[in-house]
Design an enzyme around this catalytic site. Sequence first.
Site, mmCIF file in Angstrom:
data_model
loop_
_atom_site.group_PDB
_atom_site.id
_atom_site.type_symbol
_atom_site.label_atom_id
_atom_site.label_comp_id
_atom_site.label_asym_id
_atom_site.label_seq_id
_atom_site.Cartn_x
_atom_site.Cartn_y
_atom_site.Cartn_z
ATOM 1 N N LYS A 238 -4.498 33.281 4.215
ATOM 2 C CA LYS A 238 -4.614 32.208 5.202
ATOM 3 C C LYS A 238 -3.411 32.294 6.133
ATOM 4 O O LYS A 238 -2.272 32.333 5.679
ATOM 5 C CB LYS A 238 -4.653 30.837 4.530
ATOM 6 C CG LYS A 238 -4.716 29.688 5.538
ATOM 7 C CD LYS A 238 -4.440 28.336 4.908
ATOM 8 C CE LYS A 238 -4.399 27.248 5.971
ATOM 9 N NZ LYS A 238 -3.970 25.940 5.443
ATOM 10 N N GLN A 239 -3.678 32.309 7.436
ATOM 11 C CA GLN A 239 -2.608 32.426 8.415
ATOM 12 C C GLN A 239 -2.936 31.593 9.646
ATOM 13 O O GLN A 239 -4.099 31.344 9.965
ATOM 14 C CB GLN A 239 -2.431 33.896 8.815
ATOM 15 C CG GLN A 239 -1.271 34.190 9.745
ATOM 16 C CD GLN A 239 0.063 33.745 9.184
ATOM 17 O OE1 GLN A 239 0.492 32.612 9.438
ATOM 18 N NE2 GLN A 239 0.720 34.619 8.415
#
Length: 355
Positions: A238-239
């Site tokens: 997740k970014q």
Amino acid sequence: MIETIRQYLGEEADYLLNHKAESIPQSTITTPSPTYLDDVFTYTNRNNQVLRSLQSLYGTGRLANTGYVSILPVDQGIEHSAGASFAKNPIYFDAENIVKLAIEGGCNGVASTLGVLALTSRKYAHKIPYIVKVNHNEMLSYPNKYDQVMFASVKQAWNLGAAGIGATIYFGSPESTRQLQEVSEAFALAHELGMFTILWCYLRNEAFVKDGVDYHTAADLTGQANHLGVTIEADIIKQKLPTVNGGYTALNMGESSYGKTDKRIYSELTTDHPIDLTRYQVANCYMGKIGLISSGGASGANDFAEAVKTAVINKRAGGMGLISGRKAFQRPMDEGVKLLNAIQDVYLCEDVTLA
């Protein structure tokens, strides 16, 4: 469906929907598909129990068996304080409503705290994949400090029936080395017990804001954070969407000597287009073999348009989906469901293609 997406994108529709990525060609990356798990994970060291847990994630909700995921994350009760997070919609003080929103919104899974998921596990853990966020930034100490510390054990997540665990590392922070070691150990145990792993790959250091520019979302720095994340066997990264580039070069001005970089990152591997910047993030996830999901961001005045835009950028860059919380739960539940569905529609729309 495409016309609705175009309406949300407004004047940026052609800019985002017609862009052709040439810096890192689509032929070089692994992209989400109905056979993604067979194509990638059956060749890894993940055991059969992990594969089954991953299949439960990819096989649930409106995006089931597409290779894309839509996850509802609600850990803000700890990360941002419960009052600040739920005052807009107090029904979400009740943990069950968090799970209900994920189910009614057609999500692949729900990520939340040990307390939320433990309270509701016997009723819902078999209906939607549970993802226990095992560490958090506690915001009650005075003065506030920013450090991800363990709130839950991997065994507790396994006992309540979770399919996976999630964790955050604040890369670049003074505490990042300890966090890296803790999370790596947690991920190894989670895999041993048959759960998949998701890493929130965030940057945090005051030095990353330089001359008024916030490089916490720089493509080069977030890309390297992603690469560190896949190195400790995160199954999904997740970014945050990249908004700038050149973090390494900015931090290396003057007498500083920070990290290692190469000018070709900026001249050959990226452009200033958000899809190309996100493609660079995907490339750092083993060229897309580990899926990149983008953060939905804070709630604001144009949540639907911003959520759809983020989904379009992520999908066209080669990403695997969106993890959107505040935009969904800081509004009435029926509106939250519509917002989650609007995100999912981008991934279901065949006219939104890989750039």
